[in-house]
Design an enzyme around this catalytic site. Structure first.
Site, PDB file in Angstrom:
ATOM      1  N   GLY A  19       0.777  -1.235   0.000  1.00 38.17           N
ATOM      2  CA  GLY A  19       0.000   0.000   0.000  1.00 38.17           C
ATOM      3  C   GLY A  19       0.809   1.285   0.000  1.00 38.17           C
ATOM      4  O   GLY A  19       0.320   2.312   0.461  1.00 38.17           O
TER       5      GLY A  19
ATOM      6  N   HIS B 189       0.663   1.141 -13.204  1.00 42.31           N
ATOM      7  CA  HIS B 189       1.466  -0.012 -13.631  1.00 42.31           C
ATOM      8  C   HIS B 189       2.945   0.396 -13.644  1.00 42.31           C
ATOM      9  O   HIS B 189       3.276   1.464 -14.165  1.00 42.31           O
ATOM     10  CB  HIS B 189       1.026  -0.490 -15.015  1.00 42.31           C
ATOM     11  CG  HIS B 189       1.767  -1.710 -15.440  1.00 42.31           C
ATOM     12  ND1 HIS B 189       1.480  -2.961 -14.926  1.00 42.31           N
ATOM     13  CD2 HIS B 189       2.821  -1.868 -16.266  1.00 42.31           C
ATOM     14  CE1 HIS B 189       2.332  -3.834 -15.440  1.00 42.31           C
ATOM     15  NE2 HIS B 189       3.149  -3.206 -16.252  1.00 42.31           N
TER      16      HIS B 189
HETATM   17  C1  GAR Z   1       3.340  -1.063  -7.380  1.00 44.77           C
HETATM   18  O1  GAR Z   1       4.632  -1.019  -7.897  1.00 44.77           O
HETATM   19  C2  GAR Z   1       2.318  -1.045  -8.494  1.00 44.77           C
HETATM   20  O2  GAR Z   1       2.694  -0.243  -9.567  1.00 44.77           O
HETATM   21  C3  GAR Z   1       2.305  -2.505  -8.884  1.00 44.77           C
HETATM   22  O3  GAR Z   1       2.362  -3.195  -7.658  1.00 44.77           O
HETATM   23  C4  GAR Z   1       3.072  -2.404  -6.698  1.00 44.77           C
HETATM   24  C5  GAR Z   1       2.215  -2.267  -5.462  1.00 44.77           C
HETATM   25  O4  GAR Z   1       2.916  -1.621  -4.426  1.00 44.77           O
HETATM   26  N1  GAR Z   1       1.148  -2.831  -9.649  1.00 44.77           N
HETATM   27  C6  GAR Z   1       1.168  -3.733 -10.622  1.00 44.77           C
HETATM   28  O5  GAR Z   1       2.135  -4.400 -10.920  1.00 44.77           O
HETATM   29  C7  GAR Z   1      -0.159  -3.884 -11.352  1.00 44.77           C
HETATM   30  N2  GAR Z   1       0.015  -4.639 -12.568  1.00 44.77           N
HETATM   31  P1  GAR Z   1       2.166  -0.915  -3.219  1.00 44.77           P
HETATM   32  O6  GAR Z   1       1.182  -1.941  -2.640  1.00 44.77           O
HETATM   33  O7  GAR Z   1       3.263  -0.594  -2.254  1.00 44.77           O
HETATM   34  O8  GAR Z   1       1.466   0.295  -3.743  1.00 44.77           O
END
Ligand code: GAR
Length: 202
Positions: free
Chosen positions: A15, A113
């Site tokens: 998150g 993304h």
């Molecule tokens: C982030 O890097 C986001 O861009 C990626 O997952 C991570 C979540 O981190 N999303 C994807 O890969 C979607 N295809 P977070 O929970 O710390 O925000």
């Protein structure tokens, strides 16, 4: 005409992107919206903790505990409606949503993304896997993309992108952190505000 849009943030993990939205909102950088609910598809998502610390209603709708995708999306829809949701932010949300669901929120769902779409995106590309693929391919520049969500994974109209250098010796973890710091946490709150403005002007 409403003054602000109600934002639901959907999460699956740590998150940090949710946190970036909450911090931007606290600083007054999202004047046309407020986060009204955070929903995770997994019980162990630290993002739920972050939401609760900020006093935001946070719920788990465990996808694995649902008998079908239809049931999962029905529960999701119910929770979103209960909180008067106007727009949905997918912030590290790893469940795929069907065309049935995305059509009901046309241009009201956005996703972040961690690459420059159309590189390293689509089914199977999420989280660290995206950065592993970028490093394996040897690209010298990567970045992040915010786009509207439609029925095609990572296929909706692009709203904004930000490039980030790949540096010699990068590991997937180091690159992921740089992409978050230099692109994701800056881009996502700006795009949230942009879409909220579009909604309140309608
Ligand atoms: C982030 O890097 C986001 O861009 C990626 O997952 C991570 C979540 O981190 N999303 C994807 O890969 C979607 N295809 P977070 O929970 O710390 O925000």
């Amino acid at each position: 005409m409403q003054d602000t849009a109600n934002i639901a943030v959907l999460v699956s993990g740590g998150g940090t992107n949710l946190q970036a939205i909450l911090d931007a909102s606290a600083k007054g950088d999202i004047p046309h919206g407020q986060v009204c609910v955070v929903i995770s598809d997994r019980s162990d998502a630290y993002a739920l903790e972050r939401a609760r610390k900020s006093g935001i209603p946070a719920f788990e709708i465990n996808k694995k505990a649902c008998s079908s995708q239809k049931v999962f999306e029905e529960k999701l829809t119910e929770c979103l409606s209960e909180h008067g949701t106007d727009m949905i932010v997918l912030a590290g949300f790893l469940s795929i949503l069907t065309a049935d669901f995305t059509a009901r929120y046309k241009r009201r769902i956005i996703n972040i993304h961690p690459s420059l779409i159309p590189s390293f995106c689509g089914a199977g590309y999420y989280g660290l896997r995206v950065h592993e693929a970028a490093l394996s391919r040897g690209v010298k520049v990567t970045g992040a993309t915010v786009h509207y969500v439609n029925e095609i994974p990572d296929g909706g109209e692009i709203i904004a992108q930000k490039a980030v250098d790949v540096l010699p010796g990068d590991t997937p973890e180091v690159l992921q952190r740089r992409v978050m710091e230099q692109a994701e946490w800056i881009l996502l709150p700006k795009c949230v505000e942009y879409v909220c403005q579009e909604i309140v002007r309608q």
